[in-house]
Scaffold this active site. Sequence first.
Site, PDB file in Angstrom:
ATOM      1  CE1 TYR A   1      -4.244   0.929  -0.310  1.00 14.01           C
ATOM      2  CE2 TYR A   1      -4.446  -1.255   0.644  1.00 14.01           C
ATOM      3  CZ  TYR A   1      -5.008  -0.197  -0.051  1.00 14.01           C
ATOM      4  OH  TYR A   1      -6.288  -0.276  -0.484  1.00 14.01           O
TER       5      TYR A   1
ATOM      6  CD  GLU B   1      -4.613   5.157   0.973  1.00  9.99           C
ATOM      7  OE1 GLU B   1      -4.664   6.118   1.763  1.00  9.99           O
ATOM      8  OE2 GLU B   1      -5.495   4.300   0.874  1.00  9.99           O
TER       9      GLU B   1
ATOM     10  CG  ASP C   1      -7.827  10.645 -24.097  1.00  5.22           C
ATOM     11  OD1 ASP C   1      -6.855   9.853 -24.164  1.00  5.22           O
ATOM     12  OD2 ASP C   1      -8.955  10.310 -23.695  1.00  5.22           O
TER      13      ASP C   1
ATOM     14  CB  THR D   1      -4.856   4.116 -21.855  1.00  7.22           C
ATOM     15  OG1 THR D   1      -4.815   4.139 -23.288  1.00  7.22           O
ATOM     16  CG2 THR D   1      -6.223   4.586 -21.377  1.00  7.22           C
TER      17      THR D   1
ATOM     18  CE  LYS E   1      -7.393   2.272 -24.912  1.00  2.00           C
ATOM     19  NZ  LYS E   1      -8.377   3.357 -24.897  1.00  2.00           N
TER      20      LYS E   1
ATOM     21  NE  ARG F   1      -7.251  -3.110 -19.209  1.00  2.03           N
ATOM     22  CZ  ARG F   1      -7.463  -3.401 -20.496  1.00  2.03           C
ATOM     23  NH1 ARG F   1      -6.869  -4.426 -21.059  1.00  2.03           N
ATOM     24  NH2 ARG F   1      -8.275  -2.678 -21.229  1.00  2.03           N
TER      25      ARG F   1
HETATM   26  C1  LIG Z   1      -9.411   3.749 -24.078  1.00  4.96           C
HETATM   27  C2  LIG Z   1      -9.639   5.178 -23.934  1.00  4.96           C
HETATM   28  C3  LIG Z   1      -9.961   5.748 -22.680  1.00  4.96           C
HETATM   29  C4  LIG Z   1     -10.342   4.950 -21.457  1.00  4.96           C
HETATM   30  O1  LIG Z   1      -9.523   3.981 -21.024  1.00  4.96           O
HETATM   31  P1  LIG Z   1     -10.008   2.833 -20.006  1.00  4.96           P
HETATM   32  O2  LIG Z   1      -8.717   2.349 -19.466  1.00  4.96           O
HETATM   33  O3  LIG Z   1     -10.743   1.825 -20.846  1.00  4.96           O
HETATM   34  O4  LIG Z   1     -10.881   3.445 -18.971  1.00  4.96           O
HETATM   35  C5  LIG Z   1     -10.048   7.126 -22.623  1.00  4.96           C
HETATM   36  N1  LIG Z   1      -9.864   7.900 -23.691  1.00  4.96           N
HETATM   37  C6  LIG Z   1      -9.589   7.376 -24.917  1.00  4.96           C
HETATM   38  C7  LIG Z   1      -9.405   8.297 -26.089  1.00  4.96           C
HETATM   39  C8  LIG Z   1      -9.474   6.005 -25.073  1.00  4.96           C
HETATM   40  O5  LIG Z   1      -9.230   5.514 -26.279  1.00  4.96           O
END
Ligand SMILES: *Cc1c(COP(=O)(O)O)cnc(C)c1O
Length: 442
Positions: free
Chosen positions: A51, A53, A197, A223, A226, A232
């Site tokens: 933990y 925090e 984003d 994220t 991807k 993740r």
């Molecule tokens: C995948 C994605 C998210 C969210 O990601 P999660 O981990 O699934 O919550 C946010 N913004 C964009 C543009 C994404 O492609």
Amino acid sequence: MKQLLTTDPEVYDLVKQEEKRQRDVLEMIPSENYTSGAVLETLGTVLNNKYSEGYPKKRYYQGNEVADAVETLAQERTKKLFGVPYVNVQPLSGSVMNLAVYFALLEPLKDKIMGLSLAFGGHLTHGQPQSATGKFFPSVLYTLGKDERIDFAALEELAMKEKPKIIVCGFTAYPRIIDFKRFAKIADKVGAYLMADISHIAGLVAGGVHPSPVDYAHIVTTTTHKTLRGPRGALIMVTQKGLNKNPDLGKLIDTAIIPGLQGGPHDNQTAAIAVALKEASTAKFKKYAQQIVLNAKKLAEELHKYDFKLISGGTDNHLLLVDLSNKQVNGAVAALALEAAGIVLNKNGVPFDKKPPFYPSGIRFGTPAITTRGLKERDMVKIARWMNAAIEEVKGFDFLTDDKAERKAMFDDYKKKIARNKQLKEIAKEVRDFCRKFPIPV
Ligand SMILES: *Cc1c(COP(=O)(O)O)cnc(C)c1O
């Protein structure tokens, strides 16, 4: 996984089944990837048990020397890879990441978010009314122009009228290069924050095959799982431009994460992010990013030959969006047929879609995962051929009715026909034999 096999053969078996599935199909969901063995190993370490925090050197619990070092390493590697002065590496996923930015910068029920509508390729967390982001904050959603691209004139007009406090760019189903500079001009003109984003394209940005938003946006979110090919997780970066506008941005974001939205960070996840960032800063990763785009372009070119209608006419990145209307099949049926043929992707709405979201007109797919396996341009010729052959099997499987119950009955009937189809099974076998030549990291 000897210990898992002994303790819980049922879960062991499920993991093995999923491993086999991932090995035997063409994974073409554009938000998915195969992370490396090193990243997978890191996720399964004792760092999971801690933990932590708080933030490095400012923790609420004892015993955090290693956790501090892990988090600092992930921060330093992010700063270096993306060229940013500040980052928070703790968001547990992309959705919390974006929500944290809004809580850091906006007053709930007052300040406006402006983002691309989900129906045109935006993300739920860009102010969609179904999402917490759209419930806590008023939002105004923009759409695309008739050419299926960002319409900057319309965007500027809308921003001037609505005066959002934050403008969001960066999408989930947009196959073209994002012109961050033009977004910045509009945001600056209306005094809004610009948030990029880059969840989908972070690996392309890191690999130098998509322009970086770092000189234009105040905040960059992404994220890590991807195209960046990590575990993740998510990163919230503050740029120099962001710090110039508001020197407290970093602190505001840190506070929005904890105590605002989260408790303890997942230290194993943070460590795995650090590993992925190291991998993403190599020459090998640059080549990977280049190949993702080469493969996507080649696939687009081949699909054109079979009269597939690509949204915006093609692709500049890792992703393709196809309108199947001319094939007399909707995206839901097509995605099922393709899965039966060993090609895994998702149904998707297309710009100005007339069909309902559950049975949309299109499919969305991309090349990040198959490129990780080592597939090259010549393999895209095969994939296009298989895709076309699979779609030919379900041509005409569309709905001519608006009645929900009738539609459901027709869909169930199509499902049965797809499950019985011998040609689709034959393609799946060819795909499986082909895929076995390209091992996946486990
Ligand atoms: C995948 C994605 C998210 C969210 O990601 P999660 O981990 O699934 O919550 C946010 N913004 C964009 C543009 C994404 O492609």
